[in-house]
Design a protein around this motif. Structure first.
Motif, mmCIF file in Angstrom:
data_model
loop_
_atom_site.group_PDB
_atom_site.id
_atom_site.type_symbol
_atom_site.label_atom_id
_atom_site.label_comp_id
_atom_site.label_asym_id
_atom_site.label_seq_id
_atom_site.Cartn_x
_atom_site.Cartn_y
_atom_site.Cartn_z
ATOM 1 N N LYS A 1 -6.548 12.089 3.147
ATOM 2 C CA LYS A 1 -5.589 11.005 3.035
ATOM 3 C C LYS A 1 -6.083 10.018 1.979
ATOM 4 C CE LYS A 1 -3.304 7.502 5.839
ATOM 5 N NZ LYS A 1 -3.230 6.897 7.164
ATOM 6 N N LYS A 2 -5.185 9.649 1.051
ATOM 7 C CA LYS A 2 -5.497 8.702 -0.017
ATOM 8 C C LYS A 2 -4.622 7.470 0.154
ATOM 9 C CE LYS A 2 -7.948 11.496 -2.821
ATOM 10 N NZ LYS A 2 -9.021 11.264 -3.722
ATOM 11 N N GLU A 3 -5.121 6.356 -0.357
ATOM 12 C CA GLU A 3 -4.367 5.108 -0.299
ATOM 13 C C GLU A 3 -4.592 4.319 -1.584
ATOM 14 O OE1 GLU A 3 -3.707 1.201 2.552
ATOM 15 O OE2 GLU A 3 -5.295 2.609 3.044
ATOM 16 N N ARG A 4 -3.523 3.706 -2.063
ATOM 17 C CA ARG A 4 -3.595 2.848 -3.249
ATOM 18 C C ARG A 4 -2.930 1.521 -2.887
ATOM 19 N NH1 ARG A 4 -1.068 5.784 -7.354
ATOM 20 N NH2 ARG A 4 0.899 5.242 -6.384
ATOM 21 N N THR A 5 -3.600 0.430 -3.187
ATOM 22 C CA THR A 5 -3.076 -0.903 -2.913
ATOM 23 C C THR A 5 -2.764 -1.607 -4.221
ATOM 24 O OG1 THR A 5 -4.371 -1.056 -0.879
ATOM 25 C CG2 THR A 5 -3.561 -3.120 -1.811
ATOM 26 N N GLU A 6 -1.577 -2.182 -4.294
ATOM 27 C CA GLU A 6 -1.151 -2.978 -5.449
ATOM 28 C C GLU A 6 -1.039 -4.432 -5.007
ATOM 29 O OE1 GLU A 6 -0.432 -2.170 -8.651
ATOM 30 O OE2 GLU A 6 -0.858 -0.049 -8.343
ATOM 31 N N TRP A 7 -1.472 -5.341 -5.873
ATOM 32 C CA TRP A 7 -1.368 -6.771 -5.600
ATOM 33 C C TRP A 7 -0.257 -7.370 -6.456
ATOM 34 C CZ3 TRP A 7 -3.655 -9.228 -1.702
ATOM 35 C CH2 TRP A 7 -4.702 -8.564 -1.058
ATOM 36 N N ASP B 1 -3.732 14.161 -0.369
ATOM 37 C CA ASP B 1 -4.138 14.857 -1.585
ATOM 38 C C ASP B 1 -3.946 16.356 -1.389
ATOM 39 O OD1 ASP B 1 -5.383 16.015 -3.774
ATOM 40 O OD2 ASP B 1 -6.992 14.526 -3.821
ATOM 41 N N SER C 1 0.827 -1.204 0.000
ATOM 42 C CA SER C 1 0.000 0.000 0.000
ATOM 43 C C SER C 1 0.857 1.248 0.000
ATOM 44 C CB SER C 1 -0.910 0.018 1.234
ATOM 45 O OG SER C 1 -1.807 -1.056 1.180
ATOM 46 N N ASP C 2 0.355 2.256 -0.672
ATOM 47 C CA ASP C 2 1.005 3.559 -0.743
ATOM 48 C C ASP C 2 -0.009 4.578 -0.236
ATOM 49 O OD1 ASP C 2 2.866 5.499 -1.340
ATOM 50 O OD2 ASP C 2 2.353 5.580 -3.469
ATOM 51 N N THR C 3 0.381 5.421 0.715
ATOM 52 C CA THR C 3 -0.528 6.444 1.240
ATOM 53 C C THR C 3 0.074 7.818 1.021
ATOM 54 O OG1 THR C 3 0.427 6.268 3.450
ATOM 55 C CG2 THR C 3 -1.499 4.918 3.007
ATOM 56 N N TRP C 4 -0.787 8.802 0.798
ATOM 57 C CA TRP C 4 -0.368 10.177 0.603
ATOM 58 C C TRP C 4 -1.524 11.100 0.938
ATOM 59 C CZ3 TRP C 4 -1.948 6.959 -3.176
ATOM 60 C CH2 TRP C 4 -2.932 7.408 -4.045
#
Length: 162
Positions: free
Chosen positions: A48-54, A42, A37-40
């Protein structure tokens, strides 16, 4: 270019239980997916945003496959070091598909369990590392964040020029 490097390093959590299969020669193959997961924050909205990669992981190394089968479970936090490989396959409709995987091959790869023993959460300081290097001899070690070459800080020279 004289040489190149194909190395993938990931720290993440398993999304489900590892799947164990056997090749025609009887060797064990373990597959699982981990999430990173990557959080930043905006800049426009301040939220707060989060992106999850599998990431799909495939272990061909017999020793690491045994460790994964015995100790990895859904939610386990792991450190993975392997190589990226893309393979082409055909689905049931006849369409060609591509899959990119992090592969821990028979003679190279690293799997470190980052969870504390017997729990599903990480304590950040305890882990068990399992790897096979070019020597084909697996090394198993317990790691702690405060260990520095088995020397105490009193043994270090005080005349360091910086």
């Amino acid at each position: 270019m004289a040489g190149s490097i194909n190395k993938a390093i990931l720290v993440g959590n398993l999304g489900r239980e590892p799947e164990v299969r056997h090749a025609q020669d009887g060797s064990k193959i373990v597959t699982f997916s981990i999430a990173t997961s990557d959080t930043w924050k905006d800049k426009a909205s301040g939220e707060k945003k989060e992106r999850t990669e599998w990431h799909r992981i495939v272990i061909f190394n017999e020793n690491l496959a045994d460790v994964a089968e015995r100790f990895l479970h859904k939610g386990s936090k792991v450190y993975i070091e392997g190589q990226l490989q893309t393979r082409k396959w055909t689905d049931n409709t006849g369409a060609e598909k591509y899959t990119t995987e992090v592969v821990l091959s028979r003679f190279r790869g690293d799997l470190t369990l980052l969870d504390s023993k017997g729990s599903g959460t990480s304590d950040g300081g305890y882990g068990a590392s399992f790897s096979d290097g070019p020597s084909n001899a697996p090394s198993v070690s317990q790691t702690t964040s405060a260990k520095v070459n088995d020397q105490s800080f009193d043994d270090l020279d005080d005349d360091i020029p910086f």
